[in-house]
Write a protein that holds these residues in place. Sequence first.
Motif, short mmCIF file in Angstrom:
data_model
loop_
_atom_site.label_atom_id
_atom_site.label_comp_id
_atom_site.label_asym_id
_atom_site.label_seq_id
_atom_site.Cartn_x
_atom_site.Cartn_y
_atom_site.Cartn_z
N MET A 1 0.80 -1.22 0.00
CA MET A 1 0.00 0.00 0.00
C MET A 1 0.84 1.27 0.00
SD MET A 1 -2.88 1.17 2.75
CE MET A 1 -4.09 0.01 2.14
N VAL A 2 1.99 1.23 0.62
CA VAL A 2 2.81 2.44 0.76
C VAL A 2 3.21 3.03 -0.60
CG1 VAL A 2 5.03 1.22 0.86
CG2 VAL A 2 4.76 3.41 2.04
N PHE A 3 3.21 2.23 -1.65
CA PHE A 3 3.61 2.69 -2.98
C PHE A 3 2.43 3.22 -3.79
CE2 PHE A 3 6.70 -0.42 -1.59
CZ PHE A 3 7.88 0.30 -1.73
N ARG A 4 1.24 3.16 -3.24
CA ARG A 4 0.07 3.56 -3.99
C ARG A 4 -0.16 5.06 -3.87
NH1 ARG A 4 -4.87 -0.11 -2.81
NH2 ARG A 4 -5.27 0.38 -4.99
N PRO A 5 -0.68 5.69 -4.91
CA PRO A 5 -1.03 7.11 -4.82
C PRO A 5 -2.09 7.34 -3.75
CG PRO A 5 -1.08 6.33 -7.10
CD PRO A 5 -0.96 5.12 -6.23
N LEU A 6 -2.07 8.52 -3.13
CA LEU A 6 -3.03 8.82 -2.08
C LEU A 6 -4.47 8.71 -2.58
CD1 LEU A 6 -1.35 11.86 -0.29
CD2 LEU A 6 -1.74 9.57 0.66
N SER A 7 -4.69 9.07 -3.84
CA SER A 7 -6.04 8.99 -4.38
C SER A 7 -6.57 7.56 -4.38
CB SER A 7 -6.09 9.55 -5.80
OG SER A 7 -5.20 8.83 -6.66
N ARG A 8 -5.68 6.59 -4.64
CA ARG A 8 -6.08 5.19 -4.65
C ARG A 8 -6.25 4.66 -3.23
NH1 ARG A 8 -7.98 2.41 -8.87
NH2 ARG A 8 -6.63 0.61 -8.59
N ILE A 9 -5.40 5.09 -2.32
CA ILE A 9 -5.55 4.69 -0.93
C ILE A 9 -6.88 5.16 -0.38
CG2 ILE A 9 -4.64 5.01 1.40
CD1 ILE A 9 -1.85 5.18 0.16
N ALA A 10 -7.28 6.37 -0.77
CA ALA A 10 -8.54 6.95 -0.29
C ALA A 10 -9.76 6.17 -0.76
CB ALA A 10 -8.65 8.40 -0.73
#
Length: 358
Positions: free
Chosen positions: A233-242
């Motif tokens: 998850m740490v490599f994912r863009p913030l938009s995708r984490i959201a």
Amino acid sequence: MNSCAHPLRQIYFYLTQGCNLACRHCWLAPKFDPGADRYPALAVEFFETAIREAKPIGLSGVKLTGGEPLMHPDIVRLLEIVQHEELGLNIETNGVLCTPRLAAEIAKSENAFVSVSLDGADAATHEWVRGVKGSFEQALQGIRNLVEAGIRPQIIMSLMKVNAGQVEAMIRLAESLGADSAKFNIIQPSGRAEQIKDSQNMLEVGDLIALGRRVEMELAPSTELKLFFDYPMVFRPLSRIAERDGCGVCGILGILGVIPSGHYALCGIGEHVPELVFGSVGNDRLEEVWNTHPFLKDLRQGLPDRLEGVCARCLMKHRCLGSCVAQNYYATGSFWAPFWFCSRADAAGLFPPTRYAP
């Protein structure tokens, strides 16, 4: 009513010791069994017993995997049990044996989720990875059978150098087949994947990070399919984490495996790591195994605060939980060791600097 302090949400049933394909990257490395008659499968009695004992402590769904789950000689009976118990159903299959009849049986479970592995957008690539001629067209037909039965499956592609250039082509193929989503997996360096590493066909961490960004930022907007790239998850863009789609989050604190021998295990890794086998179905009460086994208690008490290395310093550790503690243990003998992908990224200067904890 479930009163368990730590509910067991899902059981992963590893139904077969064999598989009808011989995939180069399989982390479980089941024995090749093209006729589905050489190696044992999980007894139906064990399947029923595990479900019966799990429901009072929170069971809401099962995953059927393998080997190849559709090879199980009583697969229709197992599906009927899941339907009768009104459990969520998740199936991971190579699709080869998914006949119209089986697809219709699967579709009887409300909201059944099926993922089908395709490791190339053409027969030559897929069959190089999967090791059996004809398996590409058979998998495509299995997907069509699912769609015809009303199930839009997820397509899963495991990434290596031989197929990394086919990611967009796979998305277009998934669209044409009527799939609902596509998921791109990194290969875990265990089991047969060691051969991929030795053949220098394993993608470097930097290449995977770049490919993940392309999938999530460039290709995702180009399709109506849901796309998932399974790096931490740490490599994912913030938009995708959201979006909180769950991809990249370990559910290990609510999951237990049952391997083909009828033993409870952390997951399928119990086939290769004996100490991660926790008891046997029918002989050991599941509630006692789940609530009292030292390894399971250790995980509940230790995650995420006992994680080490870069995982200890990661802002995402409370959601990621070390990404895959089974892989961590397989590689190092410790649940708390940092996940290999994150360690390599950290060493190469590729770990996102804004994701380190202050």
